[in-house]
Design a protein around this motif. Structure first.
Motif, PDB file in Angstrom:
ATOM      1  N   UNK A 298      46.333  40.594  29.393  1.00 30.74           N
ATOM      2  CA  UNK A 298      46.006  40.134  31.029  1.00 30.74           C
ATOM      3  C   UNK A 298      45.250  41.157  31.552  1.00 30.74           C
ATOM      4  N   UNK A 299      45.836  42.216  31.717  1.00 31.98           N
ATOM      5  CA  UNK A 299      45.018  43.103  32.598  1.00 31.98           C
ATOM      6  C   UNK A 299      43.998  43.829  32.100  1.00 31.98           C
ATOM      7  N   UNK A 300      43.681  43.787  30.802  1.00 28.81           N
ATOM      8  CA  UNK A 300      42.550  44.449  30.224  1.00 28.81           C
ATOM      9  C   UNK A 300      41.496  43.433  29.947  1.00 28.81           C
ATOM     10  N   UNK A 301      41.568  42.195  30.163  1.00 27.78           N
ATOM     11  CA  UNK A 301      40.713  41.171  29.971  1.00 27.78           C
ATOM     12  C   UNK A 301      39.407  41.474  30.280  1.00 27.78           C
ATOM     13  N   UNK A 302      38.484  41.285  29.436  1.00 25.68           N
ATOM     14  CA  UNK A 302      37.095  41.335  29.511  1.00 25.68           C
ATOM     15  C   UNK A 302      36.596  40.531  30.490  1.00 25.68           C
ATOM     16  N   UNK A 303      37.308  39.482  31.055  1.00 27.70           N
ATOM     17  CA  UNK A 303      36.618  38.816  32.370  1.00 27.70           C
ATOM     18  C   UNK A 303      37.908  38.374  32.858  1.00 27.70           C
ATOM     19  N   UNK A 304      38.482  39.065  33.647  1.00 32.85           N
ATOM     20  CA  UNK A 304      39.746  38.856  34.426  1.00 32.85           C
ATOM     21  C   UNK A 304      39.819  37.932  35.332  1.00 32.85           C
ATOM     22  N   UNK A 305      38.492  37.820  36.176  1.00 32.73           N
ATOM     23  CA  UNK A 305      38.242  36.529  37.217  1.00 32.73           C
ATOM     24  C   UNK A 305      38.691  35.066  36.315  1.00 32.73           C
ATOM     25  N   UNK A 310      41.971  30.240  34.907  1.00 30.07           N
ATOM     26  CA  UNK A 310      42.281  29.465  34.033  1.00 30.07           C
ATOM     27  C   UNK A 310      43.751  29.395  33.595  1.00 30.07           C
ATOM     28  N   UNK A 311      44.323  30.638  33.963  1.00 34.42           N
ATOM     29  CA  UNK A 311      45.671  30.763  33.425  1.00 34.42           C
ATOM     30  C   UNK A 311      46.857  29.989  33.824  1.00 34.42           C
ATOM     31  N   UNK A 312      46.774  29.630  34.994  1.00 32.91           N
ATOM     32  CA  UNK A 312      47.744  28.360  35.378  1.00 32.91           C
ATOM     33  C   UNK A 312      47.580  27.189  34.543  1.00 32.91           C
ATOM     34  N   UNK A 313      46.737  26.802  33.936  1.00 36.74           N
ATOM     35  CA  UNK A 313      46.401  25.602  33.137  1.00 36.74           C
ATOM     36  C   UNK A 313      47.012  25.852  31.857  1.00 36.74           C
TER      37      UNK A 313
END
Length: 440
Positions: A298-305, A310-313
């Motif tokens: 998660x921390x190293x995602x290429x598009x963290x924003x 979308x993570x809560x879904x």
């Protein structure tokens, strides 16, 4: 007792003695299936054989109860499966059997027989750079985002047998299409399960169900690989899953072996690749997160924003629909092992929130001391974090192929540290005092 399952493509095929018949028929079948994938694989091919094989494995797993076995777990399951080239499939039987036995903890035997269908040479009417398994969970969303950020066009492949999972996969894929462009994102969903009894079935299924579903990941991978193979040998299949849950070190001695899931264990994936190579399927199976903790994914995602939005879904829960029995919203329960790892990983990336979970184990007063079964996994996690680590722990759920034991040791320790740091953030003193101040 051995359970024999026979897959029939045509209803007039003779039935083998004492077999449970799985009929592949849209109108009278005992396998329920639907989805755009079947329209693209409507002609006989190696890929269609693979998809049907995965379906039989999944259905046999769900229709063979563990309760009736001598030790309450290990079953004997035999499959009779039609194939376009049974000699070729038989050549990979030993390797396929080893992979399945490791995955589910059962004794599998496989027999491939001549299919009455003919090879047509048809190809999937699909164009993409990569296939990515898409469960609707957090890791699969992160995997899709990273591939799309690399500029690839991605075909997402999802399996579901409940409406909740189906809807979340659709919703997340639509969001990805809106962000990256609909030409970059395609979703192929498959609904597949053993059929309920119907009057028109030639051979109805027995009234037996098994809840453990250890072999489901084989169906999932078979689906993705079937799509990749029909597009072209160079199309890779991505199976995004963090390495901490990949090796899935058992929390207690009672959970050793296949009692802890081996969905993406590196040994299982290696044996699958070996078997598929024997079948002439050369598409690679890649797990880009195999040496990362979930927090690092998660921390190293290429598009963290985008991932944070979308993570809560996403749904990472082991039993996403169970909360309805206690009057709680369906989705992530908050107290199963995948939910605990999920929240710890989001905490590592400074994105954790109790919103959207049926239970908040960090702040719910008296949760740990509750006499219900809900705190059992949390207690096991805390005991595990307090025990002295041994290098052999990473081998407790299976061997590590190659020379990567040290790398997986690091993944395991970092995943444990994420759990400890998250639990120490609890406002409940009764929970914090049960944890070590530092990793032993």
């Amino acid at each position: 007792m051995t359970m024999l399952f026979q897959l029939r493509i045509h209803l007039d095929e003779p039935i083998e003695t004492e077999s449970v018949v799985l009929d592949w028929s849209r109108t009278q079948g005992t396998i329920d299936y639907k989805g755009a994938l079947f329209d693209r694989l409507h002609q006989p091919s190696m890929a269609l054989d693979l998809l049907r094989f995965g379906a039989v494995v999944h259905c046999a797993d769900k229709l063979t109860s563990r309760e009736a076995t001598e030790n309450g777990w290990e079953r004997e399951i035999s499959l009779s499966i039609p194939a376009m080239d049974p000699v070729q499939w038989q050549s990979a039987t030993d390797t396929l059997t080893e992979a399945l036995c490791f995955l589910s903890g059962d004794r599998w035997s496989l027999r491939f027989r001549e299919s009455c269908e003919q090879e047509s040479g048809a190809r999937v009417r699909q164009s993409c750079d990569a296939i990515c398994l898409f469960s609707g969970g957090l890791d699969s969303l992160a995997g899709a985002i990273d591939l799309l950020e690399d500029g690839l066009s991605v075909c997402l492949v999802g399996h579901y047998d409940t409406g909740l999972t189906h809807g979340r996969q659709l919703e997340l894929a639509e969001e990805l299409g809106n962000h990256y462009g609909n030409k970059k994102v395609t979703l192929l969903q498959v609904f597949l399960r053993p059929s309920p009894r119907r009057d028109n079935q030639v051979e109805p299924l027995p009234h037996v169900t098994e809840k453990s579903t250890r072999a489901r990941s084989f169906l999932f991978i078979a689906m993705g690989l079937a799509v990749a193979n029909t597009i072209g040998d160079s199309i890779p299949l991505y199976v995004p899953e963090n390495g901490f849950i990949g090796i899935n070190v058992p929390l207690t001695a009672a959970r050793r072996g296949s009692l802890s899931t081996r969905t993406t264990h590196p040994f299982f994936l290696r044996r699958l690749e070996d078997a598929f190579a024997q079948l002439g399927i050369m598409n690679t199976i890649r797990n880009p997160y195999r040496l990362k903790s979930k927090g690092e994914v998660i921390a190293e995602s290429r598009n963290r924003g985008l991932l944070a939005r979308l993570a809560p879904r996403t749904i990472s829960c082991a039993h996403p629909e169970a909360s309805r029995f206690s009057g709680q919203p369906q989705g992530n329960c908050g107290y199963c092992y995948p939910c605990l790892i999920r929240r710890a990983s989001l905490h590592h990336a400074h994105l954790d929130s109790a919103e959207g979970y049926a239970y908040d184990v960090l702040s719910e007063q008296g949760f740990v001391s509750s006499q219900s079964s809900r705190p059992s996994t949390l207690k096991a996690v805390m005991r595990n974090l307090s025990r002295t680590y041994k290098w052999s722990d990473v081998l407790r759920n299976g061997p590590i192929p190659g020379n990567e034991r040290i790398e997986f040791e690091g993944v395991f320790r970092r995943g444990q540290e994420e759990l400890r740091e998250w639990l120490l953030s609890s406002p409940e003193n009764s929970l914090r005092r049960l944890l070590p101040e530092s990793m032993p």
